[in-house]
Design a protein around this motif. Structure first.
Motif, short mmCIF file in Angstrom:
data_model
loop_
_atom_site.label_atom_id
_atom_site.label_comp_id
_atom_site.label_asym_id
_atom_site.label_seq_id
_atom_site.Cartn_x
_atom_site.Cartn_y
_atom_site.Cartn_z
N ILE A 195 -10.65 -27.56 4.67
CA ILE A 195 -11.59 -26.46 4.83
C ILE A 195 -10.89 -25.12 4.87
CG2 ILE A 195 -11.70 -26.45 7.34
CD1 ILE A 195 -14.73 -26.01 7.06
N ALA A 196 -9.60 -25.11 5.26
CA ALA A 196 -8.87 -23.84 5.27
C ALA A 196 -8.76 -23.27 3.88
CB ALA A 196 -7.47 -24.06 5.86
N ARG A 197 -8.89 -24.10 2.85
CA ARG A 197 -8.75 -23.65 1.47
C ARG A 197 -10.10 -23.46 0.77
NH1 ARG A 197 -3.57 -24.55 -0.74
NH2 ARG A 197 -2.13 -25.47 0.72
N LEU A 198 -11.19 -23.77 1.46
CA LEU A 198 -12.50 -23.70 0.83
C LEU A 198 -13.24 -22.44 1.27
CD1 LEU A 198 -13.60 -27.41 1.28
CD2 LEU A 198 -12.53 -26.36 -0.71
N GLN A 199 -13.85 -21.76 0.32
CA GLN A 199 -14.55 -20.53 0.63
C GLN A 199 -15.88 -20.54 -0.12
OE1 GLN A 199 -13.25 -18.20 2.73
NE2 GLN A 199 -11.35 -19.33 3.00
N HIS A 200 -16.97 -20.64 0.59
CA HIS A 200 -18.29 -20.60 -0.04
C HIS A 200 -19.32 -20.23 1.01
CE1 HIS A 200 -21.98 -22.10 -2.04
NE2 HIS A 200 -21.33 -21.83 -3.15
N ARG A 201 -20.35 -19.55 0.59
CA ARG A 201 -21.36 -19.08 1.54
C ARG A 201 -22.09 -20.22 2.23
NH1 ARG A 201 -25.61 -15.99 -2.19
NH2 ARG A 201 -23.72 -15.38 -3.28
N ASN A 202 -22.06 -21.41 1.63
CA ASN A 202 -22.74 -22.56 2.24
C ASN A 202 -21.78 -23.58 2.83
OD1 ASN A 202 -24.92 -21.95 -0.37
ND2 ASN A 202 -25.64 -21.92 1.74
N LEU A 203 -20.55 -23.15 3.11
CA LEU A 203 -19.59 -23.95 3.86
C LEU A 203 -19.21 -23.18 5.11
CD1 LEU A 203 -17.12 -25.21 1.09
CD2 LEU A 203 -19.26 -26.24 1.83
N VAL A 204 -19.11 -23.88 6.24
CA VAL A 204 -18.74 -23.21 7.48
C VAL A 204 -17.31 -22.70 7.36
CG1 VAL A 204 -17.86 -25.26 8.66
CG2 VAL A 204 -18.86 -23.40 9.98
N ARG A 205 -17.03 -21.55 7.98
CA ARG A 205 -15.72 -20.91 7.85
C ARG A 205 -14.82 -21.32 9.02
NH1 ARG A 205 -14.51 -15.12 8.25
NH2 ARG A 205 -16.63 -14.91 8.98
N LEU A 206 -13.63 -21.84 8.70
CA LEU A 206 -12.64 -22.18 9.72
C LEU A 206 -11.81 -20.94 10.00
CD1 LEU A 206 -11.30 -24.41 11.44
CD2 LEU A 206 -9.79 -24.86 9.50
N LEU A 207 -11.84 -20.47 11.24
CA LEU A 207 -11.14 -19.24 11.60
C LEU A 207 -9.70 -19.49 12.04
CD1 LEU A 207 -13.96 -17.51 13.68
CD2 LEU A 207 -13.49 -17.33 11.23
N GLY A 208 -9.39 -20.67 12.54
CA GLY A 208 -8.04 -20.94 12.99
C GLY A 208 -7.98 -22.25 13.75
N CYS A 209 -6.82 -22.53 14.35
CA CYS A 209 -6.65 -23.75 15.10
C CYS A 209 -5.73 -23.50 16.29
CB CYS A 209 -6.10 -24.87 14.21
SG CYS A 209 -4.45 -24.55 13.57
N CYS A 210 -5.67 -24.48 17.16
CA CYS A 210 -4.81 -24.39 18.35
C CYS A 210 -4.19 -25.76 18.58
CB CYS A 210 -5.62 -23.95 19.57
SG CYS A 210 -4.69 -24.01 21.13
N ILE A 211 -2.86 -25.79 18.72
CA ILE A 211 -2.15 -27.03 19.03
C ILE A 211 -1.19 -26.71 20.16
CG2 ILE A 211 -0.75 -28.92 18.13
CD1 ILE A 211 -1.49 -27.97 15.32
N GLU A 212 -1.54 -27.09 21.36
CA GLU A 212 -0.67 -26.87 22.51
C GLU A 212 -0.79 -28.07 23.45
OE1 GLU A 212 -0.81 -23.22 24.62
OE2 GLU A 212 -0.95 -21.98 22.81
N MET A 213 0.38 -28.54 23.90
CA MET A 213 0.42 -29.70 24.79
C MET A 213 -0.35 -30.85 24.14
SD MET A 213 -0.06 -27.64 28.38
CE MET A 213 -1.49 -26.74 27.79
N ASP A 214 -1.32 -31.42 24.83
CA ASP A 214 -2.10 -32.51 24.24
C ASP A 214 -3.37 -32.01 23.57
OD1 ASP A 214 -0.32 -34.42 25.10
OD2 ASP A 214 -1.30 -34.65 27.06
N GLU A 215 -3.52 -30.70 23.48
CA GLU A 215 -4.75 -30.12 22.96
C GLU A 215 -4.66 -29.89 21.45
OE1 GLU A 215 -7.44 -29.70 24.57
OE2 GLU A 215 -6.88 -29.75 26.68
N LYS A 216 -5.73 -30.27 20.78
CA LYS A 216 -5.89 -29.97 19.35
C LYS A 216 -7.30 -29.40 19.17
CE LYS A 216 -4.93 -34.23 18.33
NZ LYS A 216 -4.38 -34.70 19.60
#
Length: 853
Positions: free
Chosen positions: A582-603
């Motif tokens: 989804i980070a590479r997909l851009q379309h008005r009818n696809l939800v936009r991924l703004l970023g991610c977080c990977i810390e400790m056991d959290e994803k």
């Protein structure tokens, strides 16, 4: 139109009986001529037909609405296709109208003899109505002209002596030979305007208009706002339509001179029909009628991707669907709002890194470009490119220049003053654009020659190599020290990110220059603050992957945070897949991924926030389902179809979603749909048709038979899921998976049965009310049933689905038996929130070990 004579051996009763029989058996009578003289008229159940039997004119009532119009349609195409309407904004309340020549004008009168519509000729001269005649040509053009002593008009004769022609007053359709554009002598503008709805031909919100100022181009408008532009004509095509190429049977014309500026096209094959339309939903479509297939086939459409959206990347920003994110700044520029840019909002555009110095500025060469908005540009057709550069160099306000015509090596000059708007770059197509840039930002080594001896050069190279080695060694030691100082969780974060990037490069190894994953990283504390420490009141939903929370960043932007379960192996795989895709997909009818977080056991994955949450939370909620009237439901159906078409055909790669369902469609504040959750999605190579998996993942009720039974998935399995979702949107009912609690057929079986019985409208959700168009609903149901047919090869592609949904004239096949389930399961679970082994029946075949989500 001769005088009717009664044969001598007939009596009057026989004549009346024969007349009644003719009217009863043939309610609509076509005149054998294409002419309408001043003494004749057309009334209900009468038509006139062009000489070659191509077009027909008469009265019609769309969808039996009770409102009547006079229009022109194709004579021999089964699904009536209207190309022009006289009284589109003033319908008759009943069929008792009269269309005739009166006072040297074409007029439409109602039953009270009141004027409803007129050709409104003010310079038609004087004389009797017998001196003028209307004629329907094989081009679809209705003309009013001098009668010429009964001679008929031919297609090759000049239009100069027409008193009036329908081609000057188009509705939503551009036919071969029609002009889209301006008569500069009279200020007359010909443009297309969509129907209000699929069954209401009144003037809609969308229009397609040519702007003749500067370097002329055509714009798609939504009321007063621009949605899309074609780019200017470069001699071969519009610069924003690289796929536009002359064909053996179709040629395109763009004429600009001091008298007129217009676009037109022509067809050389007489049995081939083509038309350009503006749909009620704001799409441009070129459709061709192929006699062998007996249906309208899609030839071209726009907008087709995010980069077709007007000003998507702001001033100086370049939109490129092959980039991730799609917006990028040219050399010498940087994002105006870096924070918004990091969150994949490029609407603020780019700004210069270095101020211009007119006397020293250079020009950056950008190939394969859609030229900037050009209505304020300056054009000189006599200059060559070298003279154009000199002119732009001398004019300090000139920001870019290009050729006016790209044929034969290029000719003419176009220069742009002010900001460059709506730039786009193509892999193939477009044309060269030269953008003004500060000399220090250009790094033009070709113009600066440094003379050095071979000894000096060799010594310099050795010194540079030694310095580079020292720097590299030092950084390597620093990296090693940092890694050793990191705790196990931090090292785990690095390993996971590296795994995502490396696997992503393997997935995209077919690219010449694979892009890095430019996905912003959020730190854990930021998301804790945004979600109020993941408070329950901020929880938007929960699934097998974990929970989704609403959050608000410090700067005020609302976000949705998907927090993956710490002990979910499936969550880790989903996380990696989602970041890659989804980070590479851009379309008005696809939800936009703004970023991610990977810390400790959290994803965690951070998305744009959708105010109305998921489709299922509205559609299947009795308290909220009334928010979805029919127009909103239809827009949701079309939006999902366009998003899926982008995944299957128009994105950089062919992507199969594999888990399309109501809970994976999100709704923004205006109820626009956006497909989400790409954790199960797969990429197909260019020539790959289907794939097989031993681990079937998905949701009961949305999986196609071949996927559930044999693990075979393809774009056609997504089409099946879309069909289920479409029928759910229409009915407001869940498909309920592979069983139904009362042993009745599931939704697919119920829809199939009501369709065969001719009771399709019984399927519609009562929450819709009475404000729907029956034919549109039935068309949607038919499309849904075509999508859920048992055999994958019988299902349409998404490009055909989009065409069928948006064109009431497209021919639809009759659906075959759907792949609905006849078995029954005694347990009823929410497959999206549990993971367990179950046994079920698909078309009498038992399948076990389904890995449900």
């Amino acid at each position: 139109m001769g005088t009717l004579r009664i044969h001598p051996f007939w009596n009057w009763n026989q004549f009346l009986f024969f007349s009644f029989l003719v009217i009863f058996l043939f309610p609509e009578i076509s005149m054998s001529v294409d002419m309408l003289s001043g003494t004749e008229s057309v009334v209900h159940n009468q038509t006139i037909v062009s000489e070659g039997d191509v077009f027909e004119l008469g009265f019609f009532s769309p969808d039996d609405s009770g409102e009547w119009y006079v229009g022109i349609w194709y004579k021999n195409i089964p699904d009536r296709t209207y190309v022009w309407i006289a009284n589109r904004d003033k319908p008759l309340s009943n069929s008792s109208g009269v269309f005739k020549v009166e006072d040297r004008n074409l007029v439409l009168l109602d039953q009270g003899n009141n004027l409803v519509w007129s050709s409104n000729i003010t310079n038609g001269g004087t004389g009797s109505d017998d001196a003028v005649a209307a004629q329907l040509l094989d081009t679809g053009n209705l003309i009013l002209r001098e009668a010429n002593n009964g001679e008929t008009e031919t297609e090759s004769e000049s239009t100069e002596h027409y008193l009036w022609q329908s081609f000057d007053y188009p509705t939503d359709t551009l036919l071969p030979g029609m002009k889209l554009g301006w008569d500069l002598n009279t200020g007359f503008n010909r443009f297309l305007t969509a129907w209000r709805t699929r069954t209401d031909p009144s003037t809609g919100d969308f229009s397609f208009k040519l702007d003749y100022h500067g370097f002329p181009e055509i714009f798609l408008w939504n009321k007063q706002g621009i949605e899309y532009r074609s780019g200017p004509w470069n001699g071969l095509r519009f610069s924003g339509v690289p796929e536009m190429k002359p064909l053996d049977y179709m040629t395109f014309t763009f004429l600009t001179n001091r008298d007129e500026v217009y676009y037109s096209f022509s067809i050389t094959k007489r049995d081939l029909f083509s038309r350009l339309i503006v749909t009620p939903t704001g799409a441009l479509q070129r459709l061709t009628w192929i006699p062998d297939t007996k249906q309208w086939n899609p030839f071209w459409y726009a907008p087709k991707d995010q980069c077709d959206d007007y000003r998507e990347c702001g001033p100086y920003g370049i939109c490129d669907t092959d980039a991730s994110p799609v917006c990028k700044c040219p050399k010498g520029f940087s994002p105006k709002n870096q924070q918004a840019w990091n969150l994949r909002d490029g609407s603020g555009g780019c700004v210069r890194k270095t101020d211009l110095d007119c006397a020293k500025d250079k020009f950056l060469h950008l190939p394969n470009m859609k030229l900037p908005e050009s209505t304020t540009s300056f054009v000189d057709r006599t200059m060559n490119l070298k003279d154009c550069e000199a002119l732009c160099t001398r004019n300090c306000s000139c920001m870019a220049y290009s050729n006016w015509d790209i044929r034969n090596g290029g000719a003419g000059c176009v220069i742009w003053i002010g900001d460059l708007i709506d730039l786009r770059q193509y892999t193939d197509g477009g044309q060269d654009l030269f953008v003004r840039l500060a000399a220090s930002d250009l790094e033009d080594g070709g113009n600066a020659t440094v003379l050095i001896t071979g000894t000096t050069a060799g010594a310099g190279v050795l010194v540079l190599a030694l310095v580079a080695f020292v720097i590299w060694k030092k950084k390597a030691m620093q990296r090693k020290g940092k890694i050793e100082k990191k705790g196990p969780h931090e090292r785990s974060q690095d390993l996971l990110l590296n795994e995502v990037v490396i696997s992503s490069k393997k997935e995209y190894s077919s690219e010449n220059n694979p892009d890095e994953l430019e996905l912003p990283l959020f730190d854990f504390d930021t998301l804790v603050t945004a979600t109020d420490n993941f408070a329950d009141e901020n929880k938007l939903g929960q699934g097998g992957f974990g929970c989704v929370y609403m959050g608000r960043l410090v700067e005020g932007q609302e976000i949705a945070v998907k927090r993956l379960s710490k002990n979910s192996g499936q969550g880790t795989e989903e996380f990696k897949n989602e970041v890659k895709l989804i980070a590479r997909l851009q379309h008005r009818n696809l939800v936009r991924l703004l970023g991610c977080c990977i810390e400790m056991d959290e994803k965690m994955l951070v998305y744009e926030y959708m105010e109305n949450r998921s489709l299922d939370s509205v559609l299947f909620n009795k308290a909220r389902s009334s928010l979805l009237n029919w127009q909103r439901r239809f827009n949701i159906i079309c939006g999902i179809a366009r998003g899926l078409l982008y995944l299957h055909q128009d994105s950089r790669f062919r992507i199969v979603h594999r888990d399309l369902k109501a809970s994976n469609v999100l709704l923004d504040g205006e109820m626009n749909p956006k497909i989400s959750d790409f954790g199960m999605a797969r990429i197909f190579s260019g020539d790959q048709i289907e794939a097989n998996t031993k681990r079937v993942v998905g949701t009961y009720g949305y999986m196609s038979p071949e996927y559930a039974m044999d693990g075979l998935f393809s774009t056609k399995s997504d089409v099946f899921s879309f069909g289920v979702l479409l029928l759910e949107v229409v009915s407001g009912k869940k498909n309920r998976g592979f069983y139904h609690s009362n042993s009745e057929l599931n939704l697919l079986g119920h829809a199939w049965r009501t369709w065969k019985e001719g009771k399709g409208l019984e399927l519609i959700d009562p929450a819709v009310g009475d404000t729907y168009e029956a034919q549109e609903v039935l068309r949607c149901i038919q499309v849904g049933l075509l999508c859920v047919q048992e055999r994958a090869e019988n299902r349409p592609t998404m490009s055909t689905v989009v065409l069928m949904l948006n064109s009431e004239t497209a021919t639809l096949a009759q659906p075959k038996t759907p792949g609905f389930c006849l078995g029954r399961n005694t347990l009823e679970t929410d497959s999206s929130t549990s993971k367990q082994d179950e046994s079920c029946t698909v078309n009498q075949v038992t399948v076990t070990m389904l890995d449900a989500r």
